[in-house]
Motif scaffolding. Sequence first.
Motif, mmCIF file in Angstrom:
data_model
loop_
_atom_site.group_PDB
_atom_site.id
_atom_site.type_symbol
_atom_site.label_atom_id
_atom_site.label_comp_id
_atom_site.label_asym_id
_atom_site.label_seq_id
_atom_site.Cartn_x
_atom_site.Cartn_y
_atom_site.Cartn_z
ATOM 1 N N LYS A 1 -1.463 6.888 -4.681
ATOM 2 C CA LYS A 1 -1.347 5.813 -5.674
ATOM 3 C C LYS A 1 -0.510 4.663 -5.130
ATOM 4 C CE LYS A 1 -1.856 8.445 -9.959
ATOM 5 N NZ LYS A 1 -1.210 8.865 -11.206
ATOM 6 N N GLN A 2 0.575 4.996 -4.437
ATOM 7 C CA GLN A 2 1.432 3.951 -3.860
ATOM 8 C C GLN A 2 0.673 3.154 -2.807
ATOM 9 O OE1 GLN A 2 4.959 5.981 -2.489
ATOM 10 N NE2 GLN A 2 6.011 5.689 -4.452
ATOM 11 N N LYS A 3 -0.106 3.853 -1.991
ATOM 12 C CA LYS A 3 -0.879 3.159 -0.956
ATOM 13 C C LYS A 3 -1.931 2.255 -1.598
ATOM 14 C CE LYS A 3 -3.627 3.833 3.148
ATOM 15 N NZ LYS A 3 -4.443 4.716 3.954
ATOM 16 N N LEU A 4 -2.619 2.772 -2.609
ATOM 17 C CA LEU A 4 -3.631 1.978 -3.302
ATOM 18 C C LEU A 4 -2.996 0.770 -3.992
ATOM 19 C CD1 LEU A 4 -6.642 1.787 -4.034
ATOM 20 C CD2 LEU A 4 -6.132 3.134 -6.094
ATOM 21 N N ALA A 5 -1.844 0.980 -4.614
ATOM 22 C CA ALA A 5 -1.131 -0.122 -5.274
ATOM 23 C C ALA A 5 -0.739 -1.189 -4.252
ATOM 24 C CB ALA A 5 0.101 0.397 -5.997
ATOM 25 N N ALA A 6 -0.293 -0.766 -3.080
ATOM 26 C CA ALA A 6 0.065 -1.723 -2.026
ATOM 27 C C ALA A 6 -1.160 -2.522 -1.581
ATOM 28 C CB ALA A 6 0.696 -0.994 -0.846
ATOM 29 N N ASP A 7 -2.306 -1.858 -1.497
ATOM 30 C CA ASP A 7 -3.543 -2.558 -1.120
ATOM 31 C C ASP A 7 -3.907 -3.618 -2.159
ATOM 32 O OD1 ASP A 7 -3.779 -1.043 1.180
ATOM 33 O OD2 ASP A 7 -5.255 0.356 0.324
ATOM 34 N N TYR A 8 -3.819 -3.229 -3.427
ATOM 35 C CA TYR A 8 -4.134 -4.185 -4.494
ATOM 36 C C TYR A 8 -3.124 -5.343 -4.513
ATOM 37 C CZ TYR A 8 -7.920 -1.521 -6.586
ATOM 38 O OH TYR A 8 -9.123 -0.893 -6.816
ATOM 39 N N GLN A 9 -1.863 -5.016 -4.258
ATOM 40 C CA GLN A 9 -0.842 -6.063 -4.222
ATOM 41 C C GLN A 9 -1.135 -7.064 -3.107
ATOM 42 O OE1 GLN A 9 1.605 -6.548 -6.438
ATOM 43 N NE2 GLN A 9 2.219 -8.389 -5.360
ATOM 44 N N LYS A 10 -1.538 -6.541 -1.960
ATOM 45 C CA LYS A 10 -1.865 -7.418 -0.824
ATOM 46 C C LYS A 10 -3.066 -8.305 -1.163
ATOM 47 C CE LYS A 10 -2.843 -7.378 4.091
ATOM 48 N NZ LYS A 10 -3.091 -6.580 5.289
ATOM 49 N N LYS A 11 -4.076 -7.737 -1.817
ATOM 50 C CA LYS A 11 -5.257 -8.516 -2.196
ATOM 51 C C LYS A 11 -4.878 -9.618 -3.201
ATOM 52 C CE LYS A 11 -8.673 -4.898 -1.435
ATOM 53 N NZ LYS A 11 -9.605 -3.941 -2.054
ATOM 54 N N LEU A 12 -3.982 -9.278 -4.137
ATOM 55 C CA LEU A 12 -3.549 -10.287 -5.111
ATOM 56 C C LEU A 12 -2.754 -11.404 -4.441
ATOM 57 C CD1 LEU A 12 -2.586 -8.149 -8.233
ATOM 58 C CD2 LEU A 12 -4.457 -9.791 -8.027
ATOM 59 N N GLU A 13 -1.919 -11.065 -3.465
ATOM 60 C CA GLU A 13 -1.159 -12.091 -2.734
ATOM 61 C C GLU A 13 -2.097 -13.021 -1.974
ATOM 62 O OE1 GLU A 13 1.652 -9.927 -0.338
ATOM 63 O OE2 GLU A 13 2.863 -9.372 -2.077
ATOM 64 N N GLU A 14 -3.145 -12.452 -1.376
ATOM 65 C CA GLU A 14 -4.137 -13.276 -0.672
ATOM 66 C C GLU A 14 -4.874 -14.184 -1.648
ATOM 67 O OE1 GLU A 14 -6.573 -10.475 1.433
ATOM 68 O OE2 GLU A 14 -4.989 -10.003 2.877
ATOM 69 N N LYS A 15 -5.217 -13.640 -2.822
ATOM 70 C CA LYS A 15 -5.898 -14.430 -3.846
ATOM 71 C C LYS A 15 -4.994 -15.568 -4.324
ATOM 72 C CE LYS A 15 -9.334 -14.977 -6.790
ATOM 73 N NZ LYS A 15 -10.676 -15.343 -6.365
ATOM 74 N N GLN A 16 -3.694 -15.270 -4.495
ATOM 75 C CA GLN A 16 -2.751 -16.299 -4.922
ATOM 76 C C GLN A 16 -2.674 -17.414 -3.881
ATOM 77 O OE1 GLN A 16 1.316 -15.003 -5.384
ATOM 78 N NE2 GLN A 16 1.931 -16.907 -6.341
ATOM 79 N N LYS A 17 -2.593 -17.026 -2.636
ATOM 80 C CA LYS A 17 -2.538 -18.025 -1.565
ATOM 81 C C LYS A 17 -3.807 -18.874 -1.565
ATOM 82 C CE LYS A 17 -1.662 -18.535 3.338
ATOM 83 N NZ LYS A 17 -1.416 -17.900 4.622
ATOM 84 N N GLU A 18 -4.952 -18.224 -1.735
ATOM 85 C CA GLU A 18 -6.231 -18.922 -1.753
ATOM 86 C C GLU A 18 -6.321 -19.929 -2.901
ATOM 87 O OE1 GLU A 18 -10.548 -17.530 -3.342
ATOM 88 O OE2 GLU A 18 -9.643 -16.231 -1.837
ATOM 89 N N LEU A 19 -5.753 -19.587 -4.045
ATOM 90 C CA LEU A 19 -5.840 -20.457 -5.217
ATOM 91 C C LEU A 19 -4.751 -21.531 -5.257
ATOM 92 C CD1 LEU A 19 -6.650 -17.763 -7.929
ATOM 93 C CD2 LEU A 19 -8.215 -19.478 -7.000
ATOM 94 N N ILE A 20 -3.541 -21.206 -4.811
ATOM 95 C CA ILE A 20 -2.395 -22.109 -4.957
ATOM 96 C C ILE A 20 -2.265 -23.083 -3.778
ATOM 97 C CG2 ILE A 20 0.115 -22.222 -5.244
ATOM 98 C CD1 ILE A 20 -1.368 -21.144 -7.693
#
Length: 159
Positions: free
Chosen positions: A91-110
Amino acid sequence: MMELAHKKNVKVISLAIAAIMVVGIFVLAVQGKNMGGGDATSNSAIGKINYNQVMAAAPGLAEAQTQLQQAAEDSRKEFEEKSKDMSDADKQKLAADYQKKLEEKQKELIEPVKKEVDDAIVAVGKTKGLTVVVNQGAVVYGGLDVTADVTAQLKKAKK
């Protein structure tokens, strides 16, 4: 007697060398000032800006934040579905993956919004004849506040 004359010559020569050095340093200081070395700050114009306020007013930021919130909600739902039967480590590994994807999405949008803000700051700075524009939090005293000008420039650029 020769020894006494020799000591006087040494003193005179030492004083002459010291005087030449002082005059030389003075001349170098004056030349450096005239060449712009010491005069740069008195001729430069410094602007200040409330970067957070400008970012908050930037066109496109609200849409980017809405998309980011939607992506976060989608990620949370997907995580809950996938992690039902997982161990805590997985779960921690999966959460880290999702967190990384969200950070990339934030960078892409902002990032495009930040670029528009930075471009507007440069445009206003050039128009006002400013050499430097800094965040107002870094300014203790002085500086021309161009926050409203940059906000107006952003609105004008979006039309």
